[in-house]
Write a protein that holds these residues in place. Structure first.
Motif, PDB file in Angstrom:
ATOM      1  N   UNK A  38       0.833  -1.202   0.000  1.00 13.97           N
ATOM      2  CA  UNK A  38       0.000   0.000   0.000  1.00 13.97           C
ATOM      3  C   UNK A  38       0.871   1.258   0.000  1.00 13.97           C
ATOM      4  N   UNK A  39       1.935   1.247   0.770  1.00 12.57           N
ATOM      5  CA  UNK A  39       2.838   2.399   0.816  1.00 12.57           C
ATOM      6  C   UNK A  39       3.469   2.662  -0.549  1.00 12.57           C
ATOM      7  N   UNK A  40       3.783   1.589  -1.269  1.00 11.22           N
ATOM      8  CA  UNK A  40       4.344   1.753  -2.615  1.00 11.22           C
ATOM      9  C   UNK A  40       3.302   2.341  -3.562  1.00 11.22           C
ATOM     10  N   UNK A  69     -13.216  -5.536   8.328  1.00 16.39           N
ATOM     11  CA  UNK A  69     -13.338  -5.365   6.890  1.00 16.39           C
ATOM     12  C   UNK A  69     -14.599  -4.614   6.506  1.00 16.39           C
ATOM     13  N   UNK A  70     -14.569  -3.952   5.369  1.00 18.61           N
ATOM     14  CA  UNK A  70     -15.751  -3.282   4.837  1.00 18.61           C
ATOM     15  C   UNK A  70     -15.591  -3.082   3.339  1.00 18.61           C
ATOM     16  N   UNK A  71     -16.715  -2.763   2.683  1.00 13.11           N
ATOM     17  CA  UNK A  71     -16.699  -2.528   1.240  1.00 13.11           C
ATOM     18  C   UNK A  71     -17.066  -1.087   0.953  1.00 13.11           C
ATOM     19  N   UNK A  72     -16.271  -0.437   0.131  1.00 10.95           N
ATOM     20  CA  UNK A  72     -16.595   0.903  -0.345  1.00 10.95           C
ATOM     21  C   UNK A  72     -17.224   0.778  -1.730  1.00 10.95           C
ATOM     22  N   UNK A  84      -7.735   7.915  -6.989  1.00 15.60           N
ATOM     23  CA  UNK A  84      -8.196   8.994  -6.130  1.00 15.60           C
ATOM     24  C   UNK A  84      -8.706   8.496  -4.795  1.00 15.60           C
ATOM     25  N   UNK A  85      -9.491   7.417  -4.826  1.00 16.54           N
ATOM     26  CA  UNK A  85     -10.052   6.866  -3.594  1.00 16.54           C
ATOM     27  C   UNK A  85      -8.966   6.208  -2.751  1.00 16.54           C
ATOM     28  N   UNK A  86      -8.117   5.434  -3.394  1.00 15.90           N
ATOM     29  CA  UNK A  86      -7.071   4.746  -2.648  1.00 15.90           C
ATOM     30  C   UNK A  86      -6.090   5.742  -2.030  1.00 15.90           C
ATOM     31  N   UNK A  87      -5.793   6.814  -2.769  1.00 17.74           N
ATOM     32  CA  UNK A  87      -4.904   7.841  -2.244  1.00 17.74           C
ATOM     33  C   UNK A  87      -5.510   8.595  -1.075  1.00 17.74           C
ATOM     34  N   UNK A  88      -6.844   8.564  -0.970  1.00 19.15           N
ATOM     35  CA  UNK A  88      -7.537   9.247   0.124  1.00 19.15           C
ATOM     36  C   UNK A  88      -7.789   8.326   1.309  1.00 19.15           C
ATOM     37  N   UNK A  89      -7.628   7.018   1.089  1.00 17.96           N
ATOM     38  CA  UNK A  89      -7.940   6.037   2.126  1.00 17.96           C
ATOM     39  C   UNK A  89      -6.737   5.867   3.061  1.00 17.96           C
ATOM     40  N   UNK A 201     -13.321  13.349  -3.217  1.00 17.87           N
ATOM     41  CA  UNK A 201     -13.696  12.026  -2.715  1.00 17.87           C
ATOM     42  C   UNK A 201     -14.451  12.235  -1.410  1.00 17.87           C
ATOM     43  N   UNK A 202     -15.690  11.747  -1.354  1.00 20.61           N
ATOM     44  CA  UNK A 202     -16.521  11.884  -0.159  1.00 20.61           C
ATOM     45  C   UNK A 202     -16.825  10.498   0.404  1.00 20.61           C
ATOM     46  N   UNK A 203     -16.264  10.179   1.558  1.00 17.65           N
ATOM     47  CA  UNK A 203     -16.619   8.951   2.260  1.00 17.65           C
ATOM     48  C   UNK A 203     -17.874   9.250   3.081  1.00 17.65           C
ATOM     49  N   UNK A 204     -18.970   8.545   2.807  1.00 16.57           N
ATOM     50  CA  UNK A 204     -20.221   8.796   3.508  1.00 16.57           C
ATOM     51  C   UNK A 204     -20.342   7.891   4.732  1.00 16.57           C
ATOM     52  N   UNK A 205     -21.316   8.175   5.551  1.00 21.19           N
ATOM     53  CA  UNK A 205     -21.507   7.398   6.779  1.00 21.19           C
ATOM     54  C   UNK A 205     -21.668   5.914   6.464  1.00 21.19           C
TER      55      UNK A 205
END
Length: 242
Positions: A38-40, A69-72, A84-89, A201-205
């Motif tokens: 992930x860091x790479x 675990x969870x699913x986005x 974009x999402x992975x860079x924000x996670x 990128x908006x992560x919702x509840x």
């Protein structure tokens, strides 16, 4: 696509370096765990953003579950979406990608590195098997990113229909669902401009399993799509007011 080709041509030695390094990491899981991989990936994403003049604003990261675990589930707009999402996670996560797209150079190494999955849209049996594999990994605490619209051609900031089958893995794993709304994510790698671009990128509840237990995948799909649609409508109104 101009920005994409610009990045490939002007950063060819760097891209080649990352391809080789990603392949090496993926082939040696005994040496490189999910965190190292992930860091790479984050280093690669930051390089793409810097050289591609891309900025991504992140909202709602505090909504992400703190453990397990969870699913986005996100809307889909273009090649930049997963980056974009992975860079924000904040923590390692994997992605499910179309089999053909995932076999392309860089995408292939990327999927192998994050230990994601490839989905064959023309093979129902393979789809069932992949969903079962993702569900098993979710139960073990992994995080996944899925795009239930399937494709992204000309979607832009408009939602398309979501495929109910995409929600089977969350249903089987009985894990939280995190709706994700992305905005202007098509702009980095679409069109002919190299101007600076900003995506959101908006992560919702998160939706806990108890909130959708007993519902069909079609009902779960509608809940998630409605939440993403509501946020996108809010963003659109804000843009007009601004």
């Amino acid at each position: 696509m101009v920005r994409f080709y610009f990045l490939m041509l002007t950063s060819l030695p760097i891209v080649a370096f990352y391809i080789i390094k990603m392949s090496y990491y993926a082939k040696h899981p005994e040496k490189y765990d999910d965190e190292a991989c992930f860091n790479l990936v984050i280093k690669l994403i930051n390089m793409i953003k810097r050289k591609g003049r891309i900025t991504t604003k992140v909202y709602g990261a505090e909504e992400l579950p703190k453990s397990g675990g969870y699913v986005m589930y996100s809307n889909h707009q273009g090649r930049y979406d997963a980056l974009g999402i992975m860079g924000a996670h904040p923590t390692p996560c994997a992605v499910l990608m179309d089999y053909k797209r995932a076999r392309m150079p860089i995408s292939n190494e990327f999927i192998n590195l994050v230990r994601g999955k490839r989905l064959k849209k023309t093979d129902p049996r393979q789809q069932v098997r992949v969903m079962q594999e993702i569900a098993a990994e979710l139960k073990e605490g992994r995080k996944y990113m899925l795009f239930p619209e399937g494709g992204y051609d000309k979607n832009h900031n408009r939602l398309q229909e979501f495929h109910a089958g995409s929600f089977k893995c969350a249903q089987k794993a009985k894990c939280p669902i995190v709706p994700v709304a992305i905005w202007d994510s098509y702009k980095p790698f679409e069109g002919k401009s190299l101007k600076k671009v900003t995506t959101q990128v908006h992560f919702l509840e998160a939706i806990p399993y108890d909130a959708y237990a007993g519902k069909s995948t079609a009902q779960i799909r509608d809940i998630v799509r409605d939440r993403i649609n509501e946020r996108m409508s809010e963003i659109g109104k804000d843009k007009k007011c601004g």
